[in-house]
Design a protein around this motif. Structure first.
Motif, PDB file in Angstrom:
ATOM      1  N   ALA A 173       2.519  12.538  -7.857  1.00  0.00           N
ATOM      2  CA  ALA A 173       1.419  11.959  -8.621  1.00  0.00           C
ATOM      3  C   ALA A 173       0.223  11.727  -7.709  1.00  0.00           C
ATOM      4  O   ALA A 173       0.378  11.408  -6.524  1.00  0.00           O
ATOM      5  CB  ALA A 173       1.866  10.647  -9.249  1.00  0.00           C
ATOM      6  N   LYS A 174      -0.955  11.892  -8.255  1.00  0.00           N
ATOM      7  CA  LYS A 174      -2.171  11.706  -7.479  1.00  0.00           C
ATOM      8  C   LYS A 174      -2.729  10.300  -7.714  1.00  0.00           C
ATOM      9  O   LYS A 174      -2.996   9.919  -8.853  1.00  0.00           O
ATOM     10  CB  LYS A 174      -3.212  12.753  -7.855  1.00  0.00           C
ATOM     11  CG  LYS A 174      -2.808  14.183  -7.495  1.00  0.00           C
ATOM     12  CD  LYS A 174      -3.891  15.171  -7.875  1.00  0.00           C
ATOM     13  CE  LYS A 174      -3.491  16.594  -7.497  1.00  0.00           C
ATOM     14  NZ  LYS A 174      -4.539  17.573  -7.866  1.00  0.00           N
ATOM     15  N   LYS A 175      -2.879   9.542  -6.642  1.00  0.00           N
ATOM     16  CA  LYS A 175      -3.432   8.191  -6.724  1.00  0.00           C
ATOM     17  C   LYS A 175      -4.737   8.139  -5.945  1.00  0.00           C
ATOM     18  O   LYS A 175      -4.767   8.386  -4.740  1.00  0.00           O
ATOM     19  CB  LYS A 175      -2.451   7.158  -6.169  1.00  0.00           C
ATOM     20  CG  LYS A 175      -2.985   5.725  -6.226  1.00  0.00           C
ATOM     21  CD  LYS A 175      -2.010   4.723  -5.636  1.00  0.00           C
ATOM     22  CE  LYS A 175      -2.603   3.315  -5.620  1.00  0.00           C
ATOM     23  NZ  LYS A 175      -1.676   2.321  -5.033  1.00  0.00           N
ATOM     24  N   ALA A 176      -5.808   7.811  -6.640  1.00  0.00           N
ATOM     25  CA  ALA A 176      -7.131   7.767  -6.012  1.00  0.00           C
ATOM     26  C   ALA A 176      -7.370   6.417  -5.353  1.00  0.00           C
ATOM     27  O   ALA A 176      -7.012   5.363  -5.883  1.00  0.00           O
ATOM     28  CB  ALA A 176      -8.214   8.034  -7.052  1.00  0.00           C
ATOM     29  N   GLY A 177      -7.972   6.452  -4.186  1.00  0.00           N
ATOM     30  CA  GLY A 177      -8.341   5.236  -3.476  1.00  0.00           C
ATOM     31  C   GLY A 177      -9.762   5.334  -2.961  1.00  0.00           C
ATOM     32  O   GLY A 177     -10.258   6.424  -2.651  1.00  0.00           O
ATOM     33  N   LEU A 178     -10.420   4.190  -2.854  1.00  0.00           N
ATOM     34  CA  LEU A 178     -11.807   4.119  -2.387  1.00  0.00           C
ATOM     35  C   LEU A 178     -11.870   3.182  -1.189  1.00  0.00           C
ATOM     36  O   LEU A 178     -11.474   2.012  -1.282  1.00  0.00           O
ATOM     37  CB  LEU A 178     -12.707   3.609  -3.513  1.00  0.00           C
ATOM     38  CG  LEU A 178     -14.204   3.467  -3.223  1.00  0.00           C
ATOM     39  CD1 LEU A 178     -14.835   4.819  -2.893  1.00  0.00           C
ATOM     40  CD2 LEU A 178     -14.920   2.833  -4.428  1.00  0.00           C
TER      41      LEU A 178
ATOM     42  N   VAL B 133     -12.530   0.924   9.251  1.00  0.00           N
ATOM     43  CA  VAL B 133     -12.491   1.838   8.098  1.00  0.00           C
ATOM     44  C   VAL B 133     -11.007   2.037   7.737  1.00  0.00           C
ATOM     45  O   VAL B 133     -10.351   2.918   8.287  1.00  0.00           O
ATOM     46  CB  VAL B 133     -13.157   3.194   8.408  1.00  0.00           C
ATOM     47  CG1 VAL B 133     -13.297   4.009   7.123  1.00  0.00           C
ATOM     48  CG2 VAL B 133     -14.523   3.005   9.060  1.00  0.00           C
ATOM     49  N   PRO B 134     -10.478   1.234   6.823  1.00  0.00           N
ATOM     50  CA  PRO B 134      -9.030   1.163   6.599  1.00  0.00           C
ATOM     51  C   PRO B 134      -8.431   2.328   5.806  1.00  0.00           C
ATOM     52  O   PRO B 134      -7.738   2.132   4.805  1.00  0.00           O
ATOM     53  CB  PRO B 134      -8.865  -0.164   5.858  1.00  0.00           C
ATOM     54  CG  PRO B 134     -10.151  -0.340   5.133  1.00  0.00           C
ATOM     55  CD  PRO B 134     -11.211   0.219   6.048  1.00  0.00           C
ATOM     56  N   VAL B 135      -8.668   3.530   6.270  1.00  0.00           N
ATOM     57  CA  VAL B 135      -8.129   4.701   5.584  1.00  0.00           C
ATOM     58  C   VAL B 135      -6.611   4.760   5.756  1.00  0.00           C
ATOM     59  O   VAL B 135      -5.887   5.160   4.826  1.00  0.00           O
ATOM     60  CB  VAL B 135      -8.817   5.990   6.079  1.00  0.00           C
ATOM     61  CG1 VAL B 135      -8.505   6.271   7.536  1.00  0.00           C
ATOM     62  CG2 VAL B 135      -8.440   7.177   5.212  1.00  0.00           C
TER      63      VAL B 135
ATOM     64  N   SER C 210      -1.075   4.168   3.451  1.00  0.00           N
ATOM     65  CA  SER C 210       0.211   3.463   3.445  1.00  0.00           C
ATOM     66  C   SER C 210       0.455   2.752   2.124  1.00  0.00           C
ATOM     67  O   SER C 210       1.606   2.511   1.742  1.00  0.00           O
ATOM     68  CB  SER C 210       0.281   2.461   4.605  1.00  0.00           C
ATOM     69  OG  SER C 210      -0.591   1.370   4.390  1.00  0.00           O
ATOM     70  N   ASP C 211      -0.605   2.435   1.400  1.00  0.00           N
ATOM     71  CA  ASP C 211      -0.475   1.815   0.080  1.00  0.00           C
ATOM     72  C   ASP C 211      -0.277   2.846  -1.028  1.00  0.00           C
ATOM     73  O   ASP C 211      -0.281   2.497  -2.212  1.00  0.00           O
ATOM     74  CB  ASP C 211      -1.706   0.947  -0.225  1.00  0.00           C
ATOM     75  CG  ASP C 211      -1.670  -0.394   0.509  1.00  0.00           C
ATOM     76  OD1 ASP C 211      -0.590  -0.778   1.001  1.00  0.00           O
ATOM     77  OD2 ASP C 211      -2.723  -1.059   0.578  1.00  0.00           O
ATOM     78  N   GLY C 212      -0.147   4.104  -0.658  1.00  0.00           N
ATOM     79  CA  GLY C 212       0.214   5.135  -1.632  1.00  0.00           C
ATOM     80  C   GLY C 212      -0.915   6.003  -2.143  1.00  0.00           C
ATOM     81  O   GLY C 212      -0.690   6.869  -2.993  1.00  0.00           O
ATOM     82  N   CYS C 213      -2.120   5.813  -1.623  1.00  0.00           N
ATOM     83  CA  CYS C 213      -3.243   6.646  -2.071  1.00  0.00           C
ATOM     84  C   CYS C 213      -3.168   8.012  -1.392  1.00  0.00           C
ATOM     85  O   CYS C 213      -2.979   8.101  -0.175  1.00  0.00           O
ATOM     86  CB  CYS C 213      -4.577   5.979  -1.736  1.00  0.00           C
ATOM     87  SG  CYS C 213      -4.820   4.390  -2.542  1.00  0.00           S
ATOM     88  N   ASN C 214      -3.309   9.064  -2.170  1.00  0.00           N
ATOM     89  CA  ASN C 214      -3.284  10.421  -1.595  1.00  0.00           C
ATOM     90  C   ASN C 214      -4.504  11.248  -1.990  1.00  0.00           C
ATOM     91  O   ASN C 214      -4.577  12.437  -1.690  1.00  0.00           O
ATOM     92  CB  ASN C 214      -1.986  11.143  -1.978  1.00  0.00           C
ATOM     93  CG  ASN C 214      -1.693  11.103  -3.467  1.00  0.00           C
ATOM     94  OD1 ASN C 214      -2.608  10.915  -4.275  1.00  0.00           O
ATOM     95  ND2 ASN C 214      -0.435  11.261  -3.836  1.00  0.00           N
ATOM     96  N   ARG C 215      -5.435  10.628  -2.690  1.00  0.00           N
ATOM     97  CA  ARG C 215      -6.749  11.227  -2.961  1.00  0.00           C
ATOM     98  C   ARG C 215      -7.769  10.139  -2.654  1.00  0.00           C
ATOM     99  O   ARG C 215      -8.075   9.305  -3.483  1.00  0.00           O
ATOM    100  CB  ARG C 215      -6.871  11.707  -4.407  1.00  0.00           C
ATOM    101  CG  ARG C 215      -6.179  13.018  -4.711  1.00  0.00           C
ATOM    102  CD  ARG C 215      -6.863  14.177  -3.994  1.00  0.00           C
ATOM    103  NE  ARG C 215      -6.262  15.465  -4.312  1.00  0.00           N
ATOM    104  CZ  ARG C 215      -5.209  15.990  -3.706  1.00  0.00           C
ATOM    105  NH1 ARG C 215      -4.617  15.312  -2.732  1.00  0.00           N
ATOM    106  NH2 ARG C 215      -4.743  17.167  -4.050  1.00  0.00           N
ATOM    107  N   ILE C 216      -8.280  10.165  -1.405  1.00  0.00           N
ATOM    108  CA  ILE C 216      -9.083   9.051  -0.926  1.00  0.00           C
ATOM    109  C   ILE C 216     -10.531   9.460  -0.717  1.00  0.00           C
ATOM    110  O   ILE C 216     -10.817  10.485  -0.095  1.00  0.00           O
ATOM    111  CB  ILE C 216      -8.498   8.502   0.392  1.00  0.00           C
ATOM    112  CG1 ILE C 216      -7.071   7.989   0.152  1.00  0.00           C
ATOM    113  CG2 ILE C 216      -9.379   7.394   0.966  1.00  0.00           C
ATOM    114  CD1 ILE C 216      -6.336   7.633   1.430  1.00  0.00           C
ATOM    115  N   VAL C 217     -11.428   8.644  -1.238  1.00  0.00           N
ATOM    116  CA  VAL C 217     -12.856   8.792  -0.983  1.00  0.00           C
ATOM    117  C   VAL C 217     -13.256   7.697   0.003  1.00  0.00           C
ATOM    118  O   VAL C 217     -12.996   6.515  -0.222  1.00  0.00           O
ATOM    119  CB  VAL C 217     -13.680   8.677  -2.286  1.00  0.00           C
ATOM    120  CG1 VAL C 217     -15.183   8.660  -1.972  1.00  0.00           C
ATOM    121  CG2 VAL C 217     -13.347   9.831  -3.223  1.00  0.00           C
ATOM    122  N   VAL C 218     -13.849   8.101   1.112  1.00  0.00           N
ATOM    123  CA  VAL C 218     -14.274   7.172   2.156  1.00  0.00           C
ATOM    124  C   VAL C 218     -15.798   7.127   2.181  1.00  0.00           C
ATOM    125  O   VAL C 218     -16.450   8.171   2.281  1.00  0.00           O
ATOM    126  CB  VAL C 218     -13.751   7.604   3.537  1.00  0.00           C
ATOM    127  CG1 VAL C 218     -14.232   6.643   4.623  1.00  0.00           C
ATOM    128  CG2 VAL C 218     -12.228   7.699   3.536  1.00  0.00           C
TER     129      VAL C 218
END
Length: 289
Positions: free
Chosen positions: A2-7, A168-170, A175-183
């Motif tokens: 599953a894809k989880k987005a993170g910012l 910059v806590p990428v 580690s919190d499960g995000c695998n589609r991250i926008v920085v």
């Protein structure tokens, strides 16, 4: 998978107006990431985004400078901080530019605020969904620049700016499960920090006896930051994260000229407009709030 987005939102004091422009464009397009993590000024951006208050960050960081200021050496003398924290984290949210606590507390979005524990010198990733006072105190801690701002106590523990422990806590987002991250960065591509002997000496003088681990974190912050930048650039080349960064020279972190700040805000907004379709292609298959 599953894809989880993170910012992920970097700080940078007044450079955060660039991030404000980006997030206002997100809100204009009803785009709300399920996971948001912010550091220092980035946490101020984050909470305004999660409370869905389009334009609030601009009001506090740009427009207010047209009629007043909360930045400067006079506050270091009067308030022991280069920024008037009482204005930013009390007067603004509770009177002048009311913060929508109800929307924030009821949001389905995860919002983490990065602070640095003075006792351990390590980052902590904090949340608050019940207490108005504690939420603003955590934000104050995340923005409390060592040496030029006082230590902030949260739950009996002393904290300073989250950028000391994790700029910059990428890695935390991963580690919190995000695998589609926008920085969202507030410095140009290729920027690296240099060691500051002056800052280390000041830190030793102010914190050496009481918070030796904080002094160590301040001393080696430049290495931590530069390592993180190298990691981000590696992930970006692998197309594992999507990075937004200024394409013009950033403003100073203590900039007070409203016209200069507004130009940098507008740059963020227009840049996001140009990058939006490419970013959404990267985020294809992700669920949003």
């Amino acid at each position: 998978m599953a894809k989880k987005a993170g910012l992920v939102l970097e700080g940078g004091s007044e450079r955060g107006v660039f991030t404000a422009g980006i997030l206002d464009y997100f809100m204009d397009n009803d785009l709300y990431f399920p996971y948001v993590i912010g550091v220092s000024a980035g946490c101020c951006n984050a909470v305004d985004y999660v409370s869905k208050q389009r334009g609030r960050t601009k009001l506090t960081m740009v427009d207010f400078h047209k009629i007043g200021s909360y930045t400067g050496m006079k506050y270091l003398i009067k308030k022991k901080s280069i920024f008037d924290m009482d204005v930013i984290f009390d007067l603004f949210p509770n009177a002048i530019f009311p913060f929508d606590y109800e929307t924030y507390f009821n949001s389905e979005q995860t919002c983490k605020i990065v602070t640095t524990n003075c006792l351990t010198g390590r980052p902590e990733y904090m949340e608050e969904r019940l207490s108005k006072t504690r939420l603003m105190n955590v934000c104050r801690a995340s923005c409390s620049l060592p040496i030029v701002s006082p230590v902030v106590t949260v739950d009996g523990v002393p904290f300073v700016d989250g950028g000391i422990g994790d700029s910059v806590p990428v890695r935390k987002a991963i580690s919190d499960g995000c695998n589609r991250i926008v920085v969202v960065l507030t410095r140009n591509e290729g920027y690296r920090k240099k060691p500051s002997e002056k800052a280390v000496k000041a830190a030793h003088f102010l914190y050496g006896r009481k918070y030796p681990n904080l002094v160590k974190a301040i001393k080696y912050r430049y290495k931590m930051y530069n390592n993180t930048m190298e990691y981000i650039e590696y992930l970006e080349k692998q197309n594992k994260i999507f990075v937004l960064r200024p394409q013009v020279t950033p403003v100073k972190n203590t900039e007070t000229n409203a016209e200069v700040l507004e130009k940098f805000y507008n740059h963020g907004y227009e840049y996001m407009k140009d990058e939006y379709d490419r970013m959404m292609d990267f985020l294809e298959g992700c669920d949003f709030v």
